[in-house]
Design a protein around this motif. Sequence first.
Motif, PDB file in Angstrom:
ATOM      1  N   GLU A  31       3.853  -4.472  15.869  1.00 61.41           N
ATOM      2  CA  GLU A  31       2.694  -4.865  15.054  1.00 61.41           C
ATOM      3  C   GLU A  31       3.138  -5.252  13.637  1.00 61.41           C
ATOM      4  O   GLU A  31       2.669  -6.249  13.084  1.00 61.41           O
ATOM      5  CB  GLU A  31       1.668  -3.730  14.979  1.00 61.41           C
ATOM      6  CG  GLU A  31       0.968  -3.430  16.275  1.00 61.41           C
ATOM      7  CD  GLU A  31       0.024  -4.539  16.726  1.00 61.41           C
ATOM      8  OE1 GLU A  31      -0.493  -5.283  15.861  1.00 61.41           O
ATOM      9  OE2 GLU A  31      -0.185  -4.662  17.939  1.00 61.41           O
ATOM     10  N   LYS A  32       4.026  -4.449  13.064  1.00 55.94           N
ATOM     11  CA  LYS A  32       4.511  -4.718  11.715  1.00 55.94           C
ATOM     12  C   LYS A  32       5.263  -6.051  11.670  1.00 55.94           C
ATOM     13  O   LYS A  32       5.045  -6.868  10.777  1.00 55.94           O
ATOM     14  CB  LYS A  32       5.423  -3.573  11.256  1.00 55.94           C
ATOM     15  CG  LYS A  32       5.943  -3.733   9.850  1.00 55.94           C
ATOM     16  CD  LYS A  32       6.781  -2.536   9.443  1.00 55.94           C
ATOM     17  CE  LYS A  32       7.323  -2.738   8.047  1.00 55.94           C
ATOM     18  NZ  LYS A  32       8.174  -1.635   7.626  1.00 55.94           N
ATOM     19  N   ASP A  83       8.264   0.145  20.882  1.00 55.78           N
ATOM     20  CA  ASP A  83       7.672   0.700  19.669  1.00 55.78           C
ATOM     21  C   ASP A  83       6.533  -0.216  19.215  1.00 55.78           C
ATOM     22  O   ASP A  83       6.747  -1.203  18.496  1.00 55.78           O
ATOM     23  CB  ASP A  83       8.752   0.823  18.588  1.00 55.78           C
ATOM     24  CG  ASP A  83       8.246   1.465  17.313  1.00 55.78           C
ATOM     25  OD1 ASP A  83       7.022   1.443  17.053  1.00 55.78           O
ATOM     26  OD2 ASP A  83       9.091   1.987  16.555  1.00 55.78           O
ATOM     27  N   ALA A  84       5.311   0.090  19.652  1.00 49.73           N
ATOM     28  CA  ALA A  84       4.152  -0.764  19.374  1.00 49.73           C
ATOM     29  C   ALA A  84       3.916  -0.939  17.873  1.00 49.73           C
ATOM     30  O   ALA A  84       3.578  -2.031  17.423  1.00 49.73           O
ATOM     31  CB  ALA A  84       2.909  -0.199  20.049  1.00 49.73           C
ATOM     32  N   ALA A  85       4.104   0.111  17.110  1.00 49.13           N
ATOM     33  CA  ALA A  85       3.867   0.029  15.664  1.00 49.13           C
ATOM     34  C   ALA A  85       4.851  -0.945  15.010  1.00 49.13           C
ATOM     35  O   ALA A  85       4.472  -1.728  14.138  1.00 49.13           O
ATOM     36  CB  ALA A  85       3.968   1.413  15.033  1.00 49.13           C
ATOM     37  N   LEU A  86       6.102  -0.892  15.436  1.00 50.66           N
ATOM     38  CA  LEU A  86       7.110  -1.797  14.883  1.00 50.66           C
ATOM     39  C   LEU A  86       6.812  -3.243  15.279  1.00 50.66           C
ATOM     40  O   LEU A  86       6.942  -4.158  14.464  1.00 50.66           O
ATOM     41  CB  LEU A  86       8.512  -1.378  15.327  1.00 50.66           C
ATOM     42  CG  LEU A  86       9.670  -2.160  14.733  1.00 50.66           C
ATOM     43  CD1 LEU A  86       9.618  -2.172  13.210  1.00 50.66           C
ATOM     44  CD2 LEU A  86      10.993  -1.575  15.231  1.00 50.66           C
ATOM     45  N   GLU A 141       4.988  -8.576  13.789  1.00 48.19           N
ATOM     46  CA  GLU A 141       4.055  -9.675  14.034  1.00 48.19           C
ATOM     47  C   GLU A 141       3.239 -10.004  12.787  1.00 48.19           C
ATOM     48  O   GLU A 141       3.043 -11.179  12.448  1.00 48.19           O
ATOM     49  CB  GLU A 141       3.132  -9.345  15.202  1.00 48.19           C
ATOM     50  CG  GLU A 141       2.210 -10.487  15.557  1.00 48.19           C
ATOM     51  CD  GLU A 141       1.421 -10.249  16.836  1.00 48.19           C
ATOM     52  OE1 GLU A 141       0.557 -11.098  17.113  1.00 48.19           O
ATOM     53  OE2 GLU A 141       1.647  -9.254  17.550  1.00 48.19           O
TER      54      GLU A 141
END
Length: 175
Positions: free
Chosen positions: A136-137, A131-134, A139
């Motif tokens: 990113e969040k 889950d790239a969005a998760l 990080e």
Amino acid sequence: MTGTSAGQTGLVVRIPEAEPAVGQWRERLDPVAREGVPAHVTVLFPFLPASAIDEGVLTALGEVFGRHRSFQAGFERCGRFPGLLYLAPEPDAPFRRLTEAVVERWPETPPYGGKYGDPVPHLTVAQRLDDAALLEKAEADITSRLPFTAQVSSVDLVAHDGTRWQHRRSFPLAP
């Protein structure tokens, strides 16, 4: 330290100073956190099977780690491997030297079973996550809580009992 079974062991450096920055994310996104492993940098996984660890091995581990001086490591940035978010310790050379010393003494225990050529010391925050969005969040939140410094003065032997990781012994580094 994923895909573990009863009797597997590892050698880790606990980094309690990381908990304010990564604790909530590790609990949510790192399965080994839920199995009792605190924030850490892995020195060697897997190590010997628990059934092979006797007083002689424990004494030898104490001698190996006792030849290395305690040190400070800074954590100023996140890094990524596929599906994995981590904190990068600086400098990483003292962690590498600890790993090399154990592997020199027990050459039958290459880091991660020899799966990776030159393992990078790191403190895992999230793994097996696509889950790239998760990521990113997580990080962004963690980066806002950096930097911090950790005092590294010991290495812990941990063993998996089939459900959870248990602390077996701590080995001090030289002052």
